[in-house]
Design a protein around this motif. Structure first.
Motif, short mmCIF file in Angstrom:
data_model
loop_
_atom_site.label_atom_id
_atom_site.label_comp_id
_atom_site.label_asym_id
_atom_site.label_seq_id
_atom_site.Cartn_x
_atom_site.Cartn_y
_atom_site.Cartn_z
N GLN A 143 49.47 3.14 72.26
CA GLN A 143 50.45 4.17 72.60
C GLN A 143 51.70 4.02 71.73
OE1 GLN A 143 51.74 4.18 76.79
NE2 GLN A 143 50.92 6.26 76.88
N GLU A 144 52.11 2.79 71.51
CA GLU A 144 53.30 2.53 70.70
C GLU A 144 53.10 2.93 69.24
OE1 GLU A 144 53.87 -1.61 71.42
OE2 GLU A 144 54.56 -1.29 73.49
N ASN A 145 51.88 2.79 68.73
CA ASN A 145 51.66 3.16 67.32
C ASN A 145 51.21 4.61 67.16
OD1 ASN A 145 48.83 3.33 67.66
ND2 ASN A 145 48.50 1.21 66.99
N GLY A 146 51.18 5.34 68.29
CA GLY A 146 50.88 6.77 68.22
C GLY A 146 49.42 7.14 68.25
N SER A 147 48.51 6.17 68.45
CA SER A 147 47.09 6.51 68.48
C SER A 147 46.59 6.83 69.89
CB SER A 147 46.24 5.39 67.85
OG SER A 147 46.44 4.16 68.52
N LEU A 148 47.44 6.60 70.89
CA LEU A 148 47.14 7.00 72.27
C LEU A 148 48.29 7.88 72.73
CD1 LEU A 148 44.95 6.26 74.50
CD2 LEU A 148 46.67 4.69 75.41
N ASN A 149 47.99 9.04 73.30
CA ASN A 149 49.08 9.97 73.57
C ASN A 149 50.00 9.49 74.69
OD1 ASN A 149 48.42 11.14 76.20
ND2 ASN A 149 46.75 12.22 75.19
N GLU A 150 51.19 10.02 74.70
CA GLU A 150 52.24 9.55 75.61
C GLU A 150 51.92 9.83 77.07
OE1 GLU A 150 56.03 11.04 74.46
OE2 GLU A 150 56.03 10.03 72.51
N GLY A 151 51.06 10.80 77.32
CA GLY A 151 50.69 11.14 78.70
C GLY A 151 49.69 10.18 79.32
N ALA A 152 49.12 9.31 78.51
CA ALA A 152 48.13 8.35 79.02
C ALA A 152 48.83 7.25 79.83
CB ALA A 152 47.35 7.74 77.87
N ASP A 153 48.13 6.72 80.81
CA ASP A 153 48.63 5.61 81.61
C ASP A 153 47.76 4.39 81.29
OD1 ASP A 153 49.14 3.70 83.60
OD2 ASP A 153 49.71 5.24 85.06
N PRO A 154 48.24 3.49 80.42
CA PRO A 154 47.43 2.34 80.02
C PRO A 154 46.94 1.49 81.18
CG PRO A 154 49.29 2.58 78.53
CD PRO A 154 49.51 3.55 79.66
N ALA A 155 47.77 1.33 82.21
CA ALA A 155 47.37 0.50 83.35
C ALA A 155 46.19 1.13 84.08
CB ALA A 155 48.55 0.30 84.29
N LYS A 156 46.24 2.44 84.30
CA LYS A 156 45.14 3.12 85.00
C LYS A 156 43.88 3.16 84.14
CE LYS A 156 47.91 5.98 88.10
NZ LYS A 156 48.30 7.36 88.49
N LEU A 157 44.05 3.37 82.85
CA LEU A 157 42.88 3.36 81.96
C LEU A 157 42.22 1.98 81.95
CD1 LEU A 157 44.13 5.49 78.92
CD2 LEU A 157 42.42 6.14 80.63
N ALA A 158 43.04 0.94 81.99
CA ALA A 158 42.51 -0.43 82.03
C ALA A 158 41.71 -0.67 83.30
CB ALA A 158 43.64 -1.45 81.90
N VAL A 159 42.19 -0.13 84.43
CA VAL A 159 41.44 -0.24 85.69
C VAL A 159 40.09 0.44 85.55
CG1 VAL A 159 41.35 0.47 88.11
CG2 VAL A 159 43.47 -0.44 87.18
N SER A 160 40.07 1.62 84.95
CA SER A 160 38.80 2.35 84.82
C SER A 160 37.82 1.61 83.91
CB SER A 160 39.05 3.78 84.31
OG SER A 160 39.44 3.79 82.96
N VAL A 161 38.32 1.02 82.85
CA VAL A 161 37.45 0.25 81.95
C VAL A 161 36.92 -1.00 82.65
CG1 VAL A 161 37.39 -1.11 79.82
CG2 VAL A 161 38.52 1.13 79.83
N MET A 162 37.79 -1.70 83.39
CA MET A 162 37.36 -2.90 84.10
C MET A 162 36.36 -2.57 85.20
SD MET A 162 37.36 -6.13 84.41
CE MET A 162 38.69 -6.70 83.37
N ALA A 163 36.58 -1.46 85.89
CA ALA A 163 35.64 -1.05 86.95
C ALA A 163 34.28 -0.72 86.34
CB ALA A 163 36.19 0.16 87.70
N ALA A 164 34.28 -0.03 85.21
CA ALA A 164 33.02 0.28 84.54
C ALA A 164 32.33 -0.99 84.06
CB ALA A 164 33.27 1.22 83.36
N LEU A 165 33.11 -1.92 83.55
CA LEU A 165 32.54 -3.17 83.05
C LEU A 165 31.87 -3.95 84.18
CD1 LEU A 165 32.14 -5.29 80.83
CD2 LEU A 165 34.43 -6.17 81.39
N GLN A 166 32.57 -4.12 85.29
CA GLN A 166 32.00 -4.90 86.39
C GLN A 166 30.81 -4.20 87.03
OE1 GLN A 166 32.69 -8.11 87.13
NE2 GLN A 166 33.91 -7.94 85.26
N GLY A 167 30.91 -2.89 87.21
CA GLY A 167 29.78 -2.14 87.75
C GLY A 167 28.57 -2.17 86.83
#
Length: 198
Positions: A143-167
């Motif tokens: 997000q800081e280098n501009g490759s992820l848009n400002e509207g994204a929520d890194p914390a929530k995206l990380a939860v979704s990735v971790m949930a997918a990983l564990q499942g």
């Protein structure tokens, strides 16, 4: 010399327990099993661990240390979607070496311990939080280098990735095939990609 020998015995006990818990499940493994595999006596064991719960807590610490060290190699440098994909590929490749048969070494400790061991639940929550934060920190760098848009929520995206990983670890374990993991993780990363720029 005795101190070094004692430290080695402790390491053997924890590693033996970690391996047995992963292959057989925590509740199926007895302290006698651990002592037999580690080559230690009851007096040696009780010199380090009061009971099985204490040993489980040490195994949680060991597994978390191993996993975080492994993933830090990828995630601490992550600053692009391609880097996230490389981490994902590395996880799937490692799990494919055993046909997905045993699941996540840390996640495997959750179901068997959390209901009866509040200290284990707290420790596991802390370690999963550290793992998830590695992902979130990488997404924030994007997000800081501009490759992820400002509207994204890194914390929530990380939860979704971790949930997918564990499942997906669990699905691969049940199928004895890494393909369900590949599918689930591809879908999770596709969701992250919708927030990328360019």
């Amino acid at each position: 010399m005795a101190i070094a020998s004692g430290a080695t015995a402790c390491v053997r006990i924890v590693q033996a327990a970690a391996d047995l818990f992963y292959l057989k499940g925590v509740n199926s493994v007895t302290l006698d099993d651990v002592r037999a595999v580690s080559g230690t006596s009851p007096s040696q064991f009780h010199g380090y661990f009061a009971d099985k719960d204490e040993l489980v807590h040490r195994v949680i610490e060991l597994r978390a240390q191993q996993i975080l060290h492994r993933d830090q190699q990828h995630l601490e440098r992550m600053n692009s979607f391609e880097a996230l994909e490389r981490w994902n590929d590395s996880i799937i490749r490692l799990n494919s070496l055993q046909d997905g048969a045993y699941g996540c070494a840390l996640g495997a400790l959750v179901g068997s311990r959390v209901p009866q061991d509040p200290a284990a639940r707290k420790l596991l929550a802390e370690k999963f939080g550290e793992w998830q934060e590695l992902i979130a920190a990488g997404l924030r760098r994007m997000q800081e280098n501009g490759s992820l848009n400002e509207g994204a929520d890194p914390a929530k995206l990380a939860v979704s990735v971790m949930a997918a990983l564990q499942g997906s670890y669990l699905l691969a374990q049940m199928a004895r095939d890494v393909e369900p993991m590949r599918i689930a993780m591809d879908m999770a990363l596709a969701h992250v990609k919708t927030y990328t720029v360019g």
